[in-house]
Design a protein around this motif. Structure first.
Motif, PDB file in Angstrom:
ATOM      1  N   LYS A  87       7.874   3.764   1.742  1.00  0.00           N
ATOM      2  CA  LYS A  87       6.247   3.901   2.171  1.00  0.00           C
ATOM      3  C   LYS A  87       6.235   4.035   0.766  1.00  0.00           C
ATOM      4  O   LYS A  87       7.386   4.958   0.121  1.00  0.00           O
ATOM      5  CB  LYS A  87       5.400   4.463   2.143  1.00  0.00           C
ATOM      6  CG  LYS A  87       4.979   4.149   3.971  1.00  0.00           C
ATOM      7  CD  LYS A  87       3.749   2.835   4.447  1.00  0.00           C
ATOM      8  CE  LYS A  87       4.298   2.622   5.611  1.00  0.00           C
ATOM      9  NZ  LYS A  87       5.364   1.773   5.344  1.00  0.00           N
ATOM     10  N   PRO A  88       5.187   2.740   0.508  1.00  0.00           N
ATOM     11  CA  PRO A  88       5.462   3.505  -1.630  1.00  0.00           C
ATOM     12  C   PRO A  88       4.258   4.245  -2.330  1.00  0.00           C
ATOM     13  O   PRO A  88       3.342   4.664  -2.078  1.00  0.00           O
ATOM     14  CB  PRO A  88       4.941   2.796  -2.522  1.00  0.00           C
ATOM     15  CG  PRO A  88       3.587   1.472  -1.372  1.00  0.00           C
ATOM     16  CD  PRO A  88       4.371   1.823   0.192  1.00  0.00           C
ATOM     17  N   GLU A  94      -0.991   1.503  -3.586  1.00  0.00           N
ATOM     18  CA  GLU A  94      -0.005   1.342  -2.947  1.00  0.00           C
ATOM     19  C   GLU A  94       0.445   2.064  -2.198  1.00  0.00           C
ATOM     20  O   GLU A  94       0.713   1.169  -1.042  1.00  0.00           O
ATOM     21  CB  GLU A  94       0.735   1.545  -4.373  1.00  0.00           C
ATOM     22  CG  GLU A  94       1.597   0.695  -5.390  1.00  0.00           C
ATOM     23  CD  GLU A  94       3.088   1.068  -5.434  1.00  0.00           C
ATOM     24  OE1 GLU A  94       3.917   0.093  -5.660  1.00  0.00           O
ATOM     25  OE2 GLU A  94       3.099   1.951  -6.417  1.00  0.00           O
ATOM     26  N   ASN A  95      -0.347   3.150  -1.415  1.00  0.00           N
ATOM     27  CA  ASN A  95      -0.281   3.425  -0.312  1.00  0.00           C
ATOM     28  C   ASN A  95      -1.507   3.245   0.064  1.00  0.00           C
ATOM     29  O   ASN A  95      -1.490   4.037   1.656  1.00  0.00           O
ATOM     30  CB  ASN A  95       0.819   4.926  -0.201  1.00  0.00           C
ATOM     31  CG  ASN A  95       1.402   5.367   0.802  1.00  0.00           C
ATOM     32  OD1 ASN A  95       1.544   4.413   1.911  1.00  0.00           O
ATOM     33  ND2 ASN A  95       1.868   6.023   0.845  1.00  0.00           N
ATOM     34  N   MET A  96      -2.356   3.280  -0.241  1.00  0.00           N
ATOM     35  CA  MET A  96      -3.585   2.772   0.457  1.00  0.00           C
ATOM     36  C   MET A  96      -4.034   2.681   2.397  1.00  0.00           C
ATOM     37  O   MET A  96      -4.491   3.963   2.642  1.00  0.00           O
ATOM     38  CB  MET A  96      -5.029   2.697  -0.582  1.00  0.00           C
ATOM     39  CG  MET A  96      -6.154   3.428  -0.350  1.00  0.00           C
ATOM     40  SD  MET A  96      -7.868   2.702  -0.632  1.00  0.00           S
ATOM     41  CE  MET A  96      -7.640   0.917  -0.257  1.00  0.00           C
ATOM     42  N   PRO A  97      -3.341   1.427   3.056  1.00  0.00           N
ATOM     43  CA  PRO A  97      -3.657   0.917   3.777  1.00  0.00           C
ATOM     44  C   PRO A  97      -3.579   2.046   4.623  1.00  0.00           C
ATOM     45  O   PRO A  97      -3.975   2.637   5.685  1.00  0.00           O
ATOM     46  CB  PRO A  97      -2.987  -0.102   3.854  1.00  0.00           C
ATOM     47  CG  PRO A  97      -2.459  -0.502   2.502  1.00  0.00           C
ATOM     48  CD  PRO A  97      -2.837  -0.106   1.257  1.00  0.00           C
ATOM     49  N   ALA A  98      -2.307   3.069   4.735  1.00  0.00           N
ATOM     50  CA  ALA A  98      -2.006   4.291   5.155  1.00  0.00           C
ATOM     51  C   ALA A  98      -2.865   4.829   5.414  1.00  0.00           C
ATOM     52  O   ALA A  98      -2.766   5.917   6.266  1.00  0.00           O
ATOM     53  CB  ALA A  98      -0.511   4.780   5.166  1.00  0.00           C
TER      54      ALA A  98
ATOM     55  N   PHE B 314      -8.415  -6.021   8.939  1.00  0.00           N
ATOM     56  CA  PHE B 314      -7.964  -4.671   8.248  1.00  0.00           C
ATOM     57  C   PHE B 314      -6.444  -3.971   9.379  1.00  0.00           C
ATOM     58  O   PHE B 314      -5.614  -3.978   9.148  1.00  0.00           O
ATOM     59  CB  PHE B 314      -8.546  -3.170   7.966  1.00  0.00           C
ATOM     60  CG  PHE B 314      -8.106  -2.273   7.589  1.00  0.00           C
ATOM     61  CD1 PHE B 314      -7.501  -1.918   6.234  1.00  0.00           C
ATOM     62  CD2 PHE B 314      -7.640  -0.910   8.741  1.00  0.00           C
ATOM     63  CE1 PHE B 314      -6.461  -1.212   5.731  1.00  0.00           C
ATOM     64  CE2 PHE B 314      -6.926  -0.164   8.008  1.00  0.00           C
ATOM     65  CZ  PHE B 314      -6.114   0.185   6.340  1.00  0.00           C
ATOM     66  N   PHE B 317      -3.985  -6.585   9.089  1.00  0.00           N
ATOM     67  CA  PHE B 317      -3.634  -6.252   8.175  1.00  0.00           C
ATOM     68  C   PHE B 317      -2.436  -5.168   7.730  1.00  0.00           C
ATOM     69  O   PHE B 317      -1.180  -4.822   7.245  1.00  0.00           O
ATOM     70  CB  PHE B 317      -4.529  -6.798   6.586  1.00  0.00           C
ATOM     71  CG  PHE B 317      -3.719  -6.023   4.963  1.00  0.00           C
ATOM     72  CD1 PHE B 317      -2.599  -6.315   3.749  1.00  0.00           C
ATOM     73  CD2 PHE B 317      -4.025  -4.831   4.318  1.00  0.00           C
ATOM     74  CE1 PHE B 317      -2.173  -6.075   3.166  1.00  0.00           C
ATOM     75  CE2 PHE B 317      -3.439  -4.247   3.480  1.00  0.00           C
ATOM     76  CZ  PHE B 317      -2.594  -4.594   2.755  1.00  0.00           C
ATOM     77  N   MET B 318      -3.100  -4.147   7.846  1.00  0.00           N
ATOM     78  CA  MET B 318      -2.163  -2.870   8.154  1.00  0.00           C
ATOM     79  C   MET B 318      -1.591  -2.265   9.244  1.00  0.00           C
ATOM     80  O   MET B 318      -0.062  -2.527   8.477  1.00  0.00           O
ATOM     81  CB  MET B 318      -3.804  -1.808   8.259  1.00  0.00           C
ATOM     82  CG  MET B 318      -3.064   0.052   7.632  1.00  0.00           C
ATOM     83  SD  MET B 318      -2.464   0.807   9.651  1.00  0.00           S
ATOM     84  CE  MET B 318      -3.534   2.194   9.607  1.00  0.00           C
ATOM     85  N   TRP B 321       1.250  -4.547   7.132  1.00  0.00           N
ATOM     86  CA  TRP B 321       1.729  -3.857   5.729  1.00  0.00           C
ATOM     87  C   TRP B 321       2.864  -2.576   6.114  1.00  0.00           C
ATOM     88  O   TRP B 321       3.793  -2.549   5.723  1.00  0.00           O
ATOM     89  CB  TRP B 321       0.761  -3.498   4.867  1.00  0.00           C
ATOM     90  CG  TRP B 321       0.371  -2.839   4.285  1.00  0.00           C
ATOM     91  CD1 TRP B 321       1.294  -2.955   2.519  1.00  0.00           C
ATOM     92  CD2 TRP B 321       0.816  -1.336   3.959  1.00  0.00           C
ATOM     93  NE1 TRP B 321       1.326  -1.829   1.533  1.00  0.00           N
ATOM     94  CE2 TRP B 321       1.149  -0.791   2.477  1.00  0.00           C
ATOM     95  CE3 TRP B 321       0.762  -0.242   4.690  1.00  0.00           C
ATOM     96  CZ2 TRP B 321       1.019   0.676   2.222  1.00  0.00           C
ATOM     97  CZ3 TRP B 321       1.012   1.009   4.575  1.00  0.00           C
ATOM     98  CH2 TRP B 321       1.071   1.668   3.733  1.00  0.00           C
ATOM     99  N   TYR B 322       2.227  -2.211   7.144  1.00  0.00           N
ATOM    100  CA  TYR B 322       3.198  -0.842   7.445  1.00  0.00           C
ATOM    101  C   TYR B 322       4.080  -0.787   8.690  1.00  0.00           C
ATOM    102  O   TYR B 322       5.254  -0.815   7.631  1.00  0.00           O
ATOM    103  CB  TYR B 322       1.969  -0.108   8.487  1.00  0.00           C
ATOM    104  CG  TYR B 322       2.497   1.446   8.710  1.00  0.00           C
ATOM    105  CD1 TYR B 322       1.207   1.826   7.996  1.00  0.00           C
ATOM    106  CD2 TYR B 322       3.828   1.898   8.668  1.00  0.00           C
ATOM    107  CE1 TYR B 322       1.325   3.875   8.413  1.00  0.00           C
ATOM    108  CE2 TYR B 322       2.928   3.427   8.592  1.00  0.00           C
ATOM    109  CZ  TYR B 322       2.286   3.857   8.477  1.00  0.00           C
ATOM    110  OH  TYR B 322       2.411   5.898   7.783  1.00  0.00           O
TER     111      TYR B 322
END
Lengths: 176, 444
Positions: A87-88, A94-98, B314, B317-318, B321-322
């Motif tokens: 994870k960046p 850059e890591n916001m979705p998490a 989301f 996407f998430m 992305w994850y």
């Protein structure tokens, strides 16, 4: 200072609503109305100001998302930016979705809980609080309107009887 | 009874003519040969003419290469042929995005209408004629979308790469999907779905009008049962439609919640259009019994479904992305590389804007607030479909120019013309709906 109040009992919410409107039209100040359940439109009939609880909830939610963002930015990006599974962790964005699930949950958590606590504080509710109930029947099937007396007991009695009150009592003002 | 005002009629016809010119312009401007295509791209870059442009060009070229590799080299042709295909696709894709967008609005309204009937909602019967008017666009809109799909099958364009036999011949993945993604079955599915949607719409409209003249509630009850049945069909058909018409422009990619995601997009666009048309008709004095509580309810739906759309956007996407699995993450890699502004801009338009503007209960009752938010939501969901179709058909050669705007204007004109013509054919207030009294006194 007047220390006596008149208690008018009603056994129907429609009658109560009409009575509230008539008492207000006759320019008497209604101290309080006790109901066993929420009567739709009673606050409007009594002329109570709208609640601002929703505004506080919005502000608490803003606090919640700020706390979540600052907390995770400090822990995950600034304090110890480890590489966890690729994870960046170079910047928060850059890591916001998490972080979004936590940001969402803390927003809801703060908004909900702080609003509830605000509600308890503003309506003076706590576990060992002494109940402010002028008559036990108001928790079951009676409605009670409380009006302060200023040397006009007879006039008030006539008006309240006329509005359909089933019982009228005069008592010392309960100083809660 | 509403009469179609002349000014609106002329405005919609002007929109159609201007839009048609834009569409034709788009097709005329599309390059015919590789040399022309290279010249177009070169002149475009020359316009910027600084180090930045050269750098960006270099970056996108690399990216393009990476994308082509990720696609498993299905094109044997050179980059130049690829570029020509993309530039030739642009007017087609612009037409398809706009055609689908306006079709999906009326389909979203149809779903909302069926839900209101099946749920026996007490507040909405006053708005049934408005909804029935908007769903009238299903017939011309559906036919246009079907014709575009038919032209794709006839190899008039390269919107759907899996329709090209030479591509499929070199692509094991597409061969594996050929049992589902083959032109004949594709058209049969489209025809069945359109027949089901249009069939329900026409039948329900007929029952709704018959209820006004009858002396019992049999039409209403039948409509209730038909609507409940339709919702089952709709849920399945809409999901499959989203795989066919949208997801299959990127046939190597798949996502399980895609059907829901497209549904949320069409549902919120549909509700927004109901609110906007209702406010327009009320401002002209044609819906005297509609009060600001009805508007408040519609705005509440706009608000809630906008958040629902964001939740699905989301989630999709998430999750991708994850886990970052190469075969599915390319979908977002190309979008973030080449479509950064439209891709993230639509999240602002479809989420931040409605959430902040429509959160306040008082604002939901103010007409211009609802209209303003509605315009942003509709533009945002156009961008949503744009983002779904364009990266797979024109790649980094996208631009919102004459073909795109022309297509939107044309379909906007046709949409306005068709729905207001349909609204003007029947009285705006149902007479014998059992819930009409409740709806007239609806108060929140």
């Amino acid at each position: 200072m007047a220390s006596k109040v008149i208690h008018a009992f009603y056994d129907d919410d429609d009658v109560l609503m009409l009575a509230v409107k008539r008492v207000r039209a006759a320019k008497f100040h209604i101290e309080e109305v006790f109901c066993p359940f929420p009567v739709h439109g009673l606050d409007k009939a009594m002329g109570l100001a709208p609640t601002r609880l929703a505004i506080t909830a919005f502000l608490y939610g803003c606090v919640g998302i700020t706390v979540a963002t600052l907390m995770m930015n400090y822990i995950m990006i600034e304090d110890w930016p480890q590489d966890i599974g690729g994870k960046p962790s170079f910047s928060y964005l850059e890591n916001m979705p998490a972080f979004v699930p936590i940001m969402f949950e803390l927003t809801v958590f703060f908004a909900a809980h702080l609003m509830v606590i605000t509600f308890y504080l503003r309506s003076r509710l706590w576990p060992f609080k002494e109940a402010e109930n002028p008559d036990v029947r108001t928790t079951d099937d009676h409605f009670l309107m409380e009006i302060e007396i200023h040397d006009n007991e007879q006039e008030l009695r006539d008006l309240l009887i006329d509005t359909g009150a089933v019982e009228i009592n005069v008592s010392e003002k309960n100083s809660h | 009874m509403y009469t179609f005002s002349n000014r609106l009629k002329i405005a919609s016809i002007v929109l159609m003519i201007v839009g048609l010119l834009g569409i034709i312009g788009g097709f005329v401007m599309a390059p015919g040969t590789i040399a022309e295509a290279k010249e177009m791209v070169a002149s475009h870059d020359g316009g910027h003419g600084d180090a930045h442009a050269a750098e960006a060009e270099h970056a996108t070229k690399e990216n393009n290469h990476a994308v082509a590799e990720a696609h498993g080299e299905e094109h044997d042709s050179s980059h130049d042929q690829h570029l020509l295909d993309q530039l030739k696709n642009r007017p087609w894709a612009a037409l398809y995005v706009a055609a689908f967008f306006f079709f999906m609005i009326s389909l979203g309204v149809l779903a909302f209408y069926a839900i209101q009937r099946a749920a026996q909602a007490g507040w909405s019967p006053l708005l049934f004629r408005v909804m029935e008017g908007i769903t009238a666009y299903l017939v011309p809109g559906g036919i246009i979308v079907f014709v575009i799909l038919l032209l794709s099958v006839l190899h008039m364009n390269h919107l759907f790469i899996w329709m090209d036999e030479t591509v499929v011949a070199h692509d094991a993945l597409l061969q594996g999907k050929a049992g589902y993604l083959n032109p004949t079955f594709f058209l049969i599915r489209a025809a069945i779905f359109l027949a089901g949607w249009i069939g329900y719409r026409e039948y329900s409209r007929k029952l709704s009008i018959a209820q006004d003249a009858s002396d019992d509630d049999s039409n209403f009850k039948l409509n209730f049962r038909v609507s409940a049945g339709f919702l089952v069909f709709y849920l399945i058909s809409e999901s499959i439609m989203s795989w066919d018409w949208i997801m299959s422009v990127e046939p190597h990619w798949f996502s399980t919640l895609f059907g829901w995601y497209i549904f949320a997009s069409m549902f919120v666009s549909g509700i927004t259009v109901i609110a906007m048309v209702t406010i327009y008709l009320k401002s002209k004095g044609h819906l005297p019994d509609v009060n600001n509580s009805h508007i408040h309810d519609l705005a509440k739906f706009m608000f809630g479904i906008s958040i629902f759309w964001t939740y699905l956007w989301f989630s999709q996407f998430m999750l991708i992305w994850y886990s970052n699995i190469p075969e599915e993450v390319t979908y977002y890699v190309t979008r973030i590389a080449d479509y950064r502004l439209p891709f993230f801009g639509m999240v602002a338009m479809n989420f931040l804007f409605p959430v902040l503007l429509l959160m306040n209960s008082d604002y939901k009752r103010i007409n211009w607030f609802v209209i303003l938010t509605g315009i942003v939501i509709l533009a945002g969901h156009y961008m949503d479909i744009f983002n779904a179709i364009m990266p797979s058909t024109v790649g980094e050669n996208w631009f919102i120019g004459i073909p795109e705007i022309g297509a939107v204007l044309f379909f906007a004109g046709l949409f306005i013309f068709w729905i207001f013509r349909a609204i003007s054919t029947q009285p705006l207030q149902p007479k014998r709906n059992p819930f009409i009294e409740e709806s007239r006194h609806f108060h929140y």
